[in-house]
Each structure stands twice: as C-alpha cells, then as structure tokens.
Scaffold this active site. Sequence first.
Site, PDB file in Angstrom:
ATOM      1  N   GLU A  40       3.861  -3.478 -10.542  1.00 45.94           N
ATOM      2  CA  GLU A  40       2.897  -4.231 -10.038  1.00 45.94           C
ATOM      3  C   GLU A  40       2.811  -5.555 -10.866  1.00 45.94           C
ATOM      4  OE1 GLU A  40       0.883  -4.145  -7.382  1.00 45.94           O
ATOM      5  OE2 GLU A  40       2.017  -2.185  -6.772  1.00 45.94           O
ATOM      6  N   CYS A 195       3.907  -8.961   8.620  1.00 44.64           N
ATOM      7  CA  CYS A 195       2.915 -10.139   8.559  1.00 44.64           C
ATOM      8  C   CYS A 195       3.309 -11.066   7.472  1.00 44.64           C
ATOM      9  CB  CYS A 195       1.650  -9.466   8.491  1.00 44.64           C
ATOM     10  SG  CYS A 195       0.312 -10.587   9.101  1.00 44.64           S
ATOM     11  N   CYS A 202       5.005 -10.229  14.989  1.00 41.47           N
ATOM     12  CA  CYS A 202       3.813  -9.542  15.558  1.00 41.47           C
ATOM     13  C   CYS A 202       4.419  -8.636  16.538  1.00 41.47           C
ATOM     14  CB  CYS A 202       2.710 -10.510  16.410  1.00 41.47           C
ATOM     15  SG  CYS A 202       2.023 -11.788  15.096  1.00 41.47           S
ATOM     16  N   CYS A 205       4.461  -5.294  15.204  1.00 42.73           N
ATOM     17  CA  CYS A 205       3.509  -4.956  14.215  1.00 42.73           C
ATOM     18  C   CYS A 205       2.460  -3.671  14.766  1.00 42.73           C
ATOM     19  CB  CYS A 205       2.504  -6.274  13.983  1.00 42.73           C
ATOM     20  SG  CYS A 205       0.850  -5.751  13.332  1.00 42.73           S
ATOM     21  N   CYS A 211      -5.391  -7.175  16.722  1.00 46.20           N
ATOM     22  CA  CYS A 211      -5.305  -8.021  15.660  1.00 46.20           C
ATOM     23  C   CYS A 211      -6.037  -9.429  16.486  1.00 46.20           C
ATOM     24  CB  CYS A 211      -4.065  -8.328  15.360  1.00 46.20           C
ATOM     25  SG  CYS A 211      -3.924  -9.809  14.161  1.00 46.20           S
TER      26      CYS A 211
HETATM   27 FE1  SF4 Z   1       0.023 -10.034  11.309  1.00 46.24          FE
HETATM   28 FE2  SF4 Z   1      -1.670  -9.741  13.334  1.00 46.24          FE
HETATM   29 FE3  SF4 Z   1       0.737 -10.544  13.832  1.00 46.24          FE
HETATM   30 FE4  SF4 Z   1       0.325  -7.970  13.025  1.00 46.24          FE
HETATM   31  S1  SF4 Z   1      -0.198  -9.027  14.953  1.00 46.24           S
HETATM   32  S2  SF4 Z   1       1.921  -9.414  12.286  1.00 46.24           S
HETATM   33  S3  SF4 Z   1      -1.569  -8.480  11.452  1.00 46.24           S
HETATM   34  S4  SF4 Z   1      -0.794 -11.616  12.682  1.00 46.24           S
END
Ligand code: SF4
Length: 351
Positions: A40, A195, A202, A205, A211
């Site tokens: 970390e 992200c 996206c 995602c 989102c």
């Molecule tokens: Fe990031 Fe939203 Fe795109 Fe997902 S949908 S990658 S959370 S900006």
Amino acid sequence: MAQIKLDPFSDRLLRWWDEHGRQDLPWQQPRTPYRVWVSEIMLQQTQVATVIPYFERWMTRFPDLHSLAEAPLDEVLAHWAGLGYYARARNLHRAAGQCIEHHAGQLPLGAEELSALPGIGLSTANAIISQSTDRPAAVLDGNVRRSLARHLALDGWTGQAAVQKALWAEAEARLPEERGADYTQAIMDLGAMVCTRSNPDCSRCPVSGDCRAFNMNQVEMYPTPRPATRVSSKRYSMLMIRDDEGRVLLVKRPPSGIWGGLWCLPMGETMGEVEAELGLAQVRTRPLDVIDHRLSHIHMSIHPALATSVNASHVKCSSEQTWLDPGERASIGLPKPVSELLSRINDGDIQ
Ligand code: SF4
C-alpha cells in the site's frame, strides 16, 4: 418511464471483479498485514507494474517487520531508490520500529492504532485491515476518490474537507457485509482498470447503470480539478570532491526537507554556502553540465562542479560524511541526479 432496479453497488462490483479483477498480485499471496502494508505504501502515487519488482526485492531483503526494523536506514533507502517520495521509506522504517517497541512486533489491526503509525492514514489503515482480515472497511485512495466523484457527479476538488467528508460517507455506505478483502481490491481495480484518469472505459463499467456523470454525459467534468499549485524554481550548487582513490565525498541531508536523510553531494544555494559547510575557502572548480530536476513543488536547476584543487584531508564537514566509490552507488540511498553524476564518473565521462 419504469425504473430498472439495480443490484447493490458492491454486488455488481464484486461480480465484475470475480471475472476481471487483479487476483494474482504478489502481495495477495499471502495477504499478510506486513505485505499488504508495504504494498500500500509503495503503491501511493506509483503504478502496480512499477511497484512489483521493488516489492519482490524488498520482501527478499526485509521479509518481515523484524528484519525491516533492524535494518540500517541507509539500506532501506537503497531498496527504495527510484520509487521517489523517500519519506515513505523512512516512515516504513520508523513504523516498524514502533511496532517492535509498542505492539509486540506486530502491526496493530485496529484503525485508530494503525493510523497513529508514521505514514499510515485512515484509508491505508483500512486497506491493510480489510485485505488482511477480510473485515469490510472503507478505503479512499486516489483511484477510489475519482470513481466515486464521477459516480456521484460530486462537485468540488476531492482534496477539500467537505468533499472528503461526503466521499467517506459514500465509501462507507457502499461497503458489502462480507468479502472485505475482495471488495477493497475491487474498488481499487475499478479506478485503476476501468474508471481511469483519462479515457475511462464506461462501456465495460459494472456500475455505469447508476453513474450520474455517465448518465449526464459529463464524465470528463469529474472529478473537479485541483486548483493550480505554484511550482517555484530554485538554483542549487553542488560540489564534487574526489580523494586519491577516486572516491567521492557525500554528506547526509538533514532528516526533513529536500531528499531528507539521503546521501548527497555537498549542496547549497551558492558555492560559498557549500564551501562554508565543508570548512573550505575559494575552491577552484570545473563546471559540469547543468541538471534540471523536478520535484513535486520545486523545479531545481542544479549546477554541479568538480573540485580541482582540494586536498581531501582538509575537508571539515559539519554534517555526517562518507567517501563512496562511484561503482558502489547502488549500495546506499542517493537522489537521482547524484546517482547519475556518479554513474558518469564510473563510466569515465567525468575525469
Ligand atoms: Fe467511471 Fe462512471 Fe464511467 Fe464507470 S460509468 S467508468 S464509474 S465514469
């Protein structure tokens, strides 16, 4: 229009992570508190691919808290050299010593005690606790801040106290009831793999359904950029003195400030300042090429010079000093520009 009911954020994230997440990182096998802690700290401001070889070398030399606490600081800094932000290595060393002294040689696994150790903030403490005990605990590193700020379409720079408070509340509200270790890795992987800072993917995602930034088509507006910080420019003189055996004089930097605790060529804002520190006067020198070096907040213009008239036995240094064979420069922690100058001597570029 009918709303589609989505599964909880953590369920969607964990399902995605089971299929796509990073599950073979060196610090995950085994996920002990010590190994997670070191990883970390190394991962702060540094990419996983860069960290892996450093982590493996570190674990070979300092496999546990005791070996780290007992090692000389110079050796610890030498194993860190190249990762930058040396305060992180000094804090690891100090914290290991405190664990030996006050916590029976173990990392304490309560957030309060852990975050009282040098270099461990609440997010890092929770990352260590969740990954090594599997207890869910909220983390808020740079990747997580960015993903949450977009997911919430939260206005304001994420370093501001009020924005931080809102993000912590959200990070805690989204925790699953179990699988704390996997969830921590999953939310960090979301920011690192999907992200991302630029060009977030996206379409891949797992949490795009709710989102806000994505659904408003405003992903590029979040997170709110940090207000510009001023970078100052400063000129430094550096003096290279060699003895009859070709060794180079190095002095130890003060523990805090630029390159704190590292060995360095004698350095000051003027050559007069350098001479005063070494108890010398009007040293004859030959200038070497100027080096531009950027730290986070200072643009350094370094003017090195080779002493051509100094008898090494006349040096009366007011700081701790050592004479180093340039071929042995990897054995101690050196700032990058100094390491490069010694490398040039070793290669015969500087005579
Ligand atoms: Fe990031 Fe939203 Fe795109 Fe997902 S949908 S990658 S959370 S900006």
